[in-house]
Design a protein around this motif. Sequence first.
Motif, PDB file in Angstrom:
ATOM      1  N   GLU A  20      -9.855   1.133 115.275  1.00  0.00           N
ATOM      2  CA  GLU A  20      -9.096   0.036 114.665  1.00  0.00           C
ATOM      3  C   GLU A  20      -8.697   0.386 113.239  1.00  0.00           C
ATOM      4  O   GLU A  20      -7.558   0.145 112.820  1.00  0.00           O
ATOM      5  CB  GLU A  20      -9.911  -1.238 114.702  1.00  0.00           C
ATOM      6  N   LYS A  21      -9.659   0.954 112.470  1.00  0.00           N
ATOM      7  CA  LYS A  21      -9.360   1.314 111.083  1.00  0.00           C
ATOM      8  C   LYS A  21      -8.253   2.363 111.022  1.00  0.00           C
ATOM      9  O   LYS A  21      -7.304   2.251 110.222  1.00  0.00           O
ATOM     10  CB  LYS A  21     -10.640   1.845 110.433  1.00  0.00           C
ATOM     11  N   ASN A  22      -8.356   3.394 111.875  1.00  0.00           N
ATOM     12  CA  ASN A  22      -7.332   4.441 111.886  1.00  0.00           C
ATOM     13  C   ASN A  22      -5.971   3.894 112.304  1.00  0.00           C
ATOM     14  O   ASN A  22      -4.935   4.330 111.812  1.00  0.00           O
ATOM     15  CB  ASN A  22      -7.756   5.574 112.825  1.00  0.00           C
ATOM     16  N   SER A  23      -5.992   2.928 113.187  1.00  0.00           N
ATOM     17  CA  SER A  23      -4.729   2.343 113.654  1.00  0.00           C
ATOM     18  C   SER A  23      -4.028   1.600 112.533  1.00  0.00           C
ATOM     19  O   SER A  23      -2.801   1.706 112.363  1.00  0.00           O
ATOM     20  CB  SER A  23      -4.995   1.394 114.829  1.00  0.00           C
ATOM     21  N   TRP A  24      -4.798   0.820 111.764  1.00  0.00           N
ATOM     22  CA  TRP A  24      -4.175   0.078 110.662  1.00  0.00           C
ATOM     23  C   TRP A  24      -3.666   1.027 109.587  1.00  0.00           C
ATOM     24  O   TRP A  24      -2.583   0.809 109.031  1.00  0.00           O
ATOM     25  CB  TRP A  24      -5.173  -0.900 110.051  1.00  0.00           C
TER      26      TRP A  24
END
Length: 555
Positions: free
Chosen positions: A426-430
Amino acid sequence: MPEWSEKFWDLSELLEKSSNKPPKPPVSAERPDTAAAAEIDLPANPGEAGADIPKDSLRLSFKESGPVNSKILYVYHPDSPLFGNVTVSSRRSPYCFYDHFISFGRKNIGTAAEECDYQPFFSYIPQYSSMSRSQLNYYYYLRNSVRHGTFPKADLSYLLLMLYEIINFPDLIEPMAGLAAMSDIWLNYRNSFPELDKYLCEWMCDYCLIHKLLPDRDKLRPIIGRILKKASIKELFLAGVSGEHSDKNSILSSALIDLTSAYNWHDSKILTEENADLFSKHMAGALSYISEHTELRNISPVLTLKSRDAYTASLPSQNVRLHLDIEYYSFSESIELKALVTAVVKNTENRIRSFLGLRKKLNAPQLPERIRSVLYEYLDSELPLSAAKKPHGTGGVRAEAQDEEYLKKYEPLHTGFDIKLSDEIEKNSWEMAVLLDRRSDSYETHAEEGSASDDSVQSFSSERDNIAQESAEEVQDDGFADIFSSLSEEEKRFLKDIVSGKQGIRGIDADNTASSVNDKAVSSFGDILLEETDKGYSVIEEYRDAVSRFLFPVC
């Protein structure tokens, strides 16, 4: 003037010379005595032919067989309501030809050969005597292969010779097996030799009528449209209907459709082996139902008589030189009947398409109100839309199966749930989303620093959702703006009635209006807007909100 010029126009001298000629002797009406058989020796072909083919088969022979006479052999009624009596008579010729072809063929009807190289062969009237030894060997190999269901390379002359054997040796080749072999040759070689159509349309007809058979309509279904264009007695190829739908009314209805409809449902783009029986059953069933409940029952075929010699243009021996007198029923080719049957066929196929879950429909002509109501009474009973498959575009059942197979490749891997890995993804996606956006300097700043604050992520998430929603509405609204600008006032009222929940919207006017709206929708965004249900027309679910916004705008 020269002396010769005065005599130029004087014909008296010429007439005198002509009158002095002795008269010709009268031609005797009596036949001179002839031998029982006369033979003409043909030179043997150079090379192999003279050494390998029996000498007798290299001779063309004929003999007198007595005066011409005709004798009725039998009269019968084929097992089809499309036919009356068929009379089969012998038609003896004063001469017998091809006796050596018959004798050599009977001796070698079971001869087979091992696989060998292809040998080209051409003859206007193919016979064994026309072939060299290598060609004869290849013919034996080819014939044996066809009998066992394989179809090597051939020439038309080979195939005609094989057909001559089937015609001339019914005592050696059982007629049912002969008919099956004719069908196999026709189906497997007609693309290479289109000439087979003109021969087999007539020879198969004669063969069936002589041996009290009917063609296998199911087997010939792939070429039935071509047969109906070529055959002189089309009704024979429509007579054999197999399965549970072989009652008299279904046979007559199928014949009426195939002989008069301007649209050939056998060539439908959605016809497959899986739904062929559905088509066959309901095409005939719908027309039969209409015939029983409307004025169509007063339309009856005309009894027609045709006389012909059997196996014209083939090589028939004396034993199969027969004459046929055929009574059959032919339907009227009136323009009104043709238009009516065409409309019934197209409307029936449209319901079958809906039943199979297909949105794309044929442009069906109008039907008289009485016939239309009876047709839909049958269709609502036999193919209710409540039992139809879910619409899935224009590809039909095959496309749905392909989609399912395709989507299997993208199913997620089942590796268990890991909360830490989920947070990391999720962090990498944002962070990647922030890097891809170029409309805000603040986003770029956070991306360069390698992290994104909670406020910026929340702001981006909210803006992203708004942009996505606006983009979707713009795309959809642009498409509907085009179609609604082209709708007439009557079509807009029609849509308002449907969206408002008015039921029972049916009839010829409703069909025409719905067809017009769908045509404009297909031109605008590639899909239809309205579909027919048991309660009338309705807007397809995925377009209802957009249609409501345009019909009932909120100020």
